[in-house]
Design a protein around this motif. Structure first.
Motif, PDB file in Angstrom:
ATOM      1  N   ILE A  64       0.857  -1.196   0.000  1.00 28.24           N
ATOM      2  CA  ILE A  64       0.000   0.000   0.000  1.00 28.24           C
ATOM      3  C   ILE A  64       0.889   1.242   0.000  1.00 28.24           C
ATOM      4  O   ILE A  64       1.871   1.293   0.744  1.00 28.24           O
ATOM      5  N   GLN A  68      -2.953   6.106   0.431  1.00 28.82           N
ATOM      6  CA  GLN A  68      -3.963   5.087   0.714  1.00 28.82           C
ATOM      7  C   GLN A  68      -3.845   4.589   2.165  1.00 28.82           C
ATOM      8  O   GLN A  68      -4.835   4.386   2.848  1.00 28.82           O
ATOM      9  N   CYS A  91      -6.269  -3.764   6.538  1.00 33.43           N
ATOM     10  CA  CYS A  91      -5.253  -4.271   5.588  1.00 33.43           C
ATOM     11  C   CYS A  91      -5.538  -5.728   5.231  1.00 33.43           C
ATOM     12  O   CYS A  91      -5.440  -6.130   4.072  1.00 33.43           O
ATOM     13  N   ARG A  94      -8.490  -6.444   2.691  1.00 31.56           N
ATOM     14  CA  ARG A  94      -8.334  -6.096   1.271  1.00 31.56           C
ATOM     15  C   ARG A  94      -8.446  -7.361   0.424  1.00 31.56           C
ATOM     16  O   ARG A  94      -7.967  -8.428   0.812  1.00 31.56           O
ATOM     17  N   ARG A 112      -2.429  -9.292  -6.287  1.00 36.04           N
ATOM     18  CA  ARG A 112      -2.874  -7.987  -6.815  1.00 36.04           C
ATOM     19  C   ARG A 112      -3.031  -8.067  -8.335  1.00 36.04           C
ATOM     20  O   ARG A 112      -3.987  -7.558  -8.906  1.00 36.04           O
ATOM     21  N   SER A 131      -7.770  -3.203  -3.793  1.00 29.13           N
ATOM     22  CA  SER A 131      -8.014  -2.644  -2.461  1.00 29.13           C
ATOM     23  C   SER A 131      -9.468  -2.812  -2.000  1.00 29.13           C
ATOM     24  O   SER A 131      -9.852  -2.307  -0.953  1.00 29.13           O
ATOM     25  N   GLN A 133     -12.618  -3.694  -0.190  1.00 27.34           N
ATOM     26  CA  GLN A 133     -12.749  -4.152   1.202  1.00 27.34           C
ATOM     27  C   GLN A 133     -13.838  -5.217   1.306  1.00 27.34           C
ATOM     28  O   GLN A 133     -14.991  -4.977   0.956  1.00 27.34           O
TER      29      GLN A 133
END
Length: 201
Positions: A64, A68, A91, A94, A112, A131, A133
């Motif tokens: 990150i 952010q 965190c 995510r 990612r 990212s 949530q």
């Protein structure tokens, strides 16, 4: 899409631990980087330096960037509970982190990439925001067309870690984010209190 693309072993050596996962180069030289190698005597770190290092370690671990991360801290401050613990829970919630925890990818940077390349679904819908949530009860899965991807199959076959707050079904390639993890369930070696103190100055 902003992300860190610099040398990873150098960063791991700076923190004295392999924060990016298994790293043969780190094992060979697990002392701080620099011209003088292991011989340079480093003085006692200031309180600020220790706090800053802890924040940087958390940022690099979860992939990150500063803005952010700061926004997540402000969100954690507004939430009920212990700020530092809530920050780590955000965190961990995510999507890219949960994909990594489920074993779909061997690293967070790989997770990612899988998310941003549209290989991952949440509750049956394609989501390409790393990212994103997750909420307890959300079902994370591999898109039908991507279930035969060699990278995913290799990662799942080599994955052995299990977490109480996540379930995974290898047959259906679906997993559930069961609950928000407690601090004791988060294995990362991060002292979140130092991060809170740094941002609270």
């Amino acid at each position: 899409m902003a992300r860190y693309t610099g040398p990873k072993t150098k960063i791991a050596r700076k923190f004295g631990e392999a924060i990016f996962g298994d790293d043969k180069s780190f094992e060979k030289r697990n002392y701080p980087p620099g011209q003088h190698g292991n011989n340079r005597r480093r003085g006692k770190k200031s309180e600020y330096a220790i706090q800053l290092m802890e924040k940087q370690k958390a940022k690099y671990t979860y992939g990150i960037l500063e803005r952010q991360f700061r926004n997540m801290f402000e969100k954690a401050t507004r939430a009920t509970g212990i700020t530092g613990e809530v920050l780590l829970q955000l965190c961990e919630s995510r999507l890219d982190n949960v994909v990594y925890r489920m074993g779909i990818s061997p690293s967070r940077s790989g997770a990612r990439q899988l998310v941003s390349h549209r290989h991952i679904t949440v509750n049956g819908e394609l989501v390409n925001i790393p990212s994103y949530q997750l909420n307890p009860g959300d079902v994370v899965g591999v898109r039908e067309k991507s279930k035969s991807l060699e990278a995913i199959l290799n990662s799942l076959s080599n994955s052995s870690a299990t977490y109480e707050w996540i379930t995974w079904n290898n047959e259906t390639k679906l997993g559930t984010y069961v609950s928000v993890p407690g601090r004791v369930q988060i294995p990362e070696n991060i002292n979140e209190q130092f991060i809170v103190e740094l941002y609270s100055k």
